[in-house]
Design an enzyme around this catalytic site. Structure first.
Site, mmCIF file in Angstrom:
data_model
loop_
_atom_site.group_PDB
_atom_site.id
_atom_site.type_symbol
_atom_site.label_atom_id
_atom_site.label_comp_id
_atom_site.label_asym_id
_atom_site.label_seq_id
_atom_site.Cartn_x
_atom_site.Cartn_y
_atom_site.Cartn_z
ATOM 1 C CE1 TYR A 137 -10.145 41.281 -1.414
ATOM 2 C CE2 TYR A 137 -9.610 38.966 -1.047
ATOM 3 C CZ TYR A 137 -9.421 40.311 -0.752
ATOM 4 O OH TYR A 137 -8.506 40.664 0.199
ATOM 5 C CD GLU A 154 -16.684 38.347 -3.177
ATOM 6 O OE1 GLU A 154 -15.592 38.560 -2.604
ATOM 7 O OE2 GLU A 154 -17.191 39.120 -4.008
ATOM 8 C CE LYS A 213 -13.973 37.592 11.218
ATOM 9 N NZ LYS A 213 -13.126 38.666 11.678
ATOM 10 C CB CYS A 264 4.106 -0.422 27.791
ATOM 11 S SG CYS A 264 3.327 1.171 27.998
ATOM 12 C CB CYS A 322 4.385 0.293 31.731
ATOM 13 S SG CYS A 322 5.839 0.599 30.725
ATOM 14 C CE LYS A 362 -12.826 39.539 6.622
ATOM 15 N NZ LYS A 362 -11.528 39.246 7.203
ATOM 16 C CB CYS A 377 6.753 4.467 30.309
ATOM 17 S SG CYS A 377 5.093 4.236 29.655
ATOM 18 C CG ASP A 408 -7.719 33.786 8.319
ATOM 19 O OD1 ASP A 408 -7.384 34.988 8.285
ATOM 20 O OD2 ASP A 408 -7.760 33.114 9.356
ATOM 21 C CB CYS A 431 7.328 3.513 26.623
ATOM 22 S SG CYS A 431 7.253 2.012 27.616
#
Ligand code: IVH
Length: 692
Positions: A223, A112, A312, A436, A415, A114, A412, A116, A430
């Site tokens: 489970y 199965e 794991k 730019c 530029c 695991k 920015c 989380d 910006c």
């Protein structure tokens, strides 16, 4: 049973059945709208007949009133944890141990994911959900029944022949998509973000107000079993899971059985390959000896069974150090702070950068250079800094942090143009849109588009190549391009992409397309003020605002010189757009590009301003309602505005007259009620003709 009682029972059955098909069978049976209708009907009936109330009615899933705290629950059968394996060798030892002690050469396992999330135990008596608790320390947990009732994947009543007592264990989790959705919302609203889906599930179940939990989209997979009374269990765990599914519990669809070490490792790899694509987070695979008699033979050590193990996967969160905080400028000018990290392996990939999303997020996390942080990388999502580890922050001799709180730059970084961030906006941008480099491709694309300067044939690929090979820096540079430039640019792009056409290899170079492009660019020199204004790509200045500005001011210079207040006085321009326009033209870089456009021969007719305080309808407020035969309402409104009228959406005492077309409704009625002058379409057309 009376009629309402019958219908209530029927509705509950229908709704529970729909839940079962959706959450357990993954085969939705009725549309959402139908589901909502059934639920509303049930709510209405229960409200009218309080004697029919039931805590396990599907209506209770919206959450009940908050409680002061959670009561303790002692688990009749303790909730165990699992030993971990981090390598194939550890799994091999686990299998060898089982073979040695049970004599099974190739033991069968239930395998199965695991999940989380958060482990919980659900108690059913005679098929009805009576109590749900968290794992706690394994012996005692917290009573979170009211919150669990809001989780739709958890059945409130079991299907078929339910035993007298049944405790089912499983994982409550927050689906990845819901987690991302929640965090996007939280970032936009200045709320705290969830660190990961597991914290999302845990935090949601700990809410004292179940109505809050009800809004968090949690789900559930079963489970394991706890206490059972009045049922004979099948001989294997996998058969138990099948039985639980029949009773109405969702079981993770990735669950399977596998034989021997090879079977386990094959499952581990297959599941690992699917890990990122699964709609929920997993941190490993769980192997459980399938036969209960074999499980009993293996027994337990301390608090974990010897017949099961969790294998794991690499962690999706790791700790590392922030070496610098930089800012990236996106194609639309949005500034994103990025943490440069000491390289770290996360989930099998080396991570060196993580997004900090925006200035608010940086402030909430209080991330500073030198900080130790937790980085998270999951699926396709860009690595993120989840939190700072405050205990590890360095301080000077006086106990002050070595680095100050981080602040986004006000220029920015690409530029040097000013950075703007409107009130209530999360994103800083910006303002040098035309200049730019980070915004070049976007700016050129928009500039050339059909409704802007309408340069036919100048598509994304050519624009990207023009920028990459340095042929253009700003939109004004387009007007200097020659046929030779385009031919050369295309040759370089083809060579780089490996797409050199056969004709070119044969020495024949087509130039007609380049001639056409140069001609299209040339033709775009002759434009209108509103097209030009739209083409500049000022945020939130769409075609309609460009038109309003062009009409109101008549020429470009007064727009460039208008302050925010003057701009706000223009009909339909609010404070936000006024600020954007003013900031755009205040940016010297943008003004240079506009001067260069003029110098390149881009021109447009200019006329006198048509202010609303001038014209035959100056000072009049007009409302348009119903359909017109000769034009749309928007067109009629624009023509009236051009004559000085203010067009409004609602009728009031201040309305000067209402233009009523076909099928005019409540606005016409209100105008009649207030005794306001009413024009029909014929009268409108006559007036427009007279003042054309
Ligand atoms: S079985 C007797 N199966 O992992 C074994 N646990 O470290 C009881 N978990 O607290 C647990 N997916 O939160 C089992 N398919 C799964 C699981 C699972 C996730 C979690 C659960 C438990 C922890 C054990």
């Amino acid at each position: 049973m009376g009629k309402p009682a019958q219908r209530v029972a029927e509705l509950r059955r229908l709704i529970e059945d729909a839940n079962y098909r959706y959450y357990v069978l993954d085969e939705p049976s009725i549309p959402d709208a139908e589901y909502d209708r059934l639920l509303r009907e049930l709510q209405a009936l229960e409200a009218a007949h309080p004697e029919l109330a039931d805590p396990n009615s599907p209506t209770q899933r919206v959450g009940t009133a908050p409680s002061a705290g959670f009561a303790e629950v002692r688990h009749a059968v303790p909730m165990l944890s699992l030993a971990n394996a981090f390598s194939d060798e550890e799994v091999a030892e686990f299998v060898a141990r089982i073979t040695r002690e049970t004599g099974d050469a190739e033991p069968v396992f239930s395998v199965e994911p695991k999940i989380d999330g958060l482990a919980i135990s659900l108690r059913y008596e005679h098929g009805a959900f009576v109590r749900g608790a968290t794992r706690g320390d394994g012996a005692t947990g917290e009573d979170v029944t009211a919150n669990l009732r809001t989780v739709r994947a958890i059945p409130l009543r079991l299907r078929g022949n339910a035993p007298a007592v049944l405790e089912v264990r499983g994982e409550v989790y927050m689906p990845k998509a819901e987690f991302e959705r929640y965090n996007a919302w939280a970032r936009e609203h200045g709320e705290k973000t969830l660190a990961n889906p597991r914290n999302g599930a845990a935090g949601s179940l700990r809410q004292l107000d179940p109505r809050v939990t009800a809004k968090r989209p949690l789900s559930f997979f079963a489970y394991a079993l706890g206490e059972v009374e009045g049922a004979t269990l099948p001989p294997t765990h996998s058969q138990t899971l099948a039985w639980l599914r029949e009773l109405g519990f969702p079981v993770c669809p990735e669950t399977d059985t596998a034989r021997g070490l090879d079977g386990l490792l094959a499952y581990y790899r297959k599941l690992g390959a699917r890990r990122e694509a699964l709609p929920y987070e997993i941190d490993g695979a769980v192997y459980k000896l399938d036969r209960y008699d074999r499980q009993r033979a293996m027994g337990f050590v301390s608090r974990a069974p010897r017949w099961a193990i969790a294998h794991k996967y690499p962690a999706q969160e790791e700790a590392t150090v922030v070496e610098a905080i930089d800012v990236q400028v996106g194609r639309t000018g949005a500034l994103t702070p990025v943490a440069r990290l000491r390289p770290v392996q996360v989930g099998g990939v080396t991570v060196t950068n993580a997004t900090l999303h925006n200035a608010d997020q940086v402030a909430r996390l209080d991330v500073r250079v030198g900080d130790h942080v937790i980085v998270r990388r999951a699926g396709d999502v860009i690595p993120e800094v989840v939190r700072v580890i405050p205990e590890r922050r360095s301080h000077d001799a006086k106990g002050r942090p070595l680095h100050p709180p981080y602040r986004l730059p006000d220029k920015c970084p690409v530029c040097g143009s000013a950075v703007e961030r409107e009130e209530g906006e999360v994103v800083a941008r910006c303002t040098g849109g035309l200049y730019c480099p980070a915004q070049r491709v976007q700016a050129l694309h928009h500039f050339a588009s059909r409704r802007a300067m309408d340069i036919e044939g100048l598509g994304e690929r050519f624009i990207t190549a023009l920028v990459e090979f340095g042929y253009v820096r700003t939109v004004a540079d387009l007007y200097r391009l020659t046929v030779e430039d385009f031919v050369e640019m295309k040759r370089r792009a083809d060579e780089r992409d490996g797409t050199v056409p056969e004709t070119v290899k044969a020495g024949r170079i087509a130039t007609k397309w380049a001639e056409n492009l140069v001609a299209a660019i040339d033709a775009s020199r002759n434009t209108t003020l509103e097209r030009l204004l739209y083409a500049l790509g000022i945020r939130d200045v769409g075609e309609s605002t460009a038109k309003t500005l062009a009409r109101h001011f008549g020429a470009l210079d007064p727009i460039m010189h208008a302050d925010e207040e003057t701009l706000q006085a223009v009909p339909d321009i609010g404070p936000v757009v006024a600020a954007r326009i003013a900031h755009f033209f205040a940016e010297p870089h943008n003004r240079e590009v506009i001067a260069a456009l003029r110098k390149a021969g881009v021109h447009w007719p200019e006329g006198p301003p048509r202010r609303s305080e001038e014209g035959p309808l100056a000072g009049k407020t007009v409302v348009l309602t119903g359909g017109l035969a000769s034009m749309t309402r928007e067109e009629a409104g624009a023509q009236l505005e051009a004559l000085g009228a203010k067009v409004s959406g609602s009728v009031s005492k201040k309305t000067s007259f209402v233009v009523a077309g076909e099928a005019a409704g409540s606005k016409l009625a209100k105008a009649q009620e207030l005794g306001i002058e009413i024009w029909d379409e014929a009268r409108l057309l006559a007036f427009l003709r007279e003042h054309a």
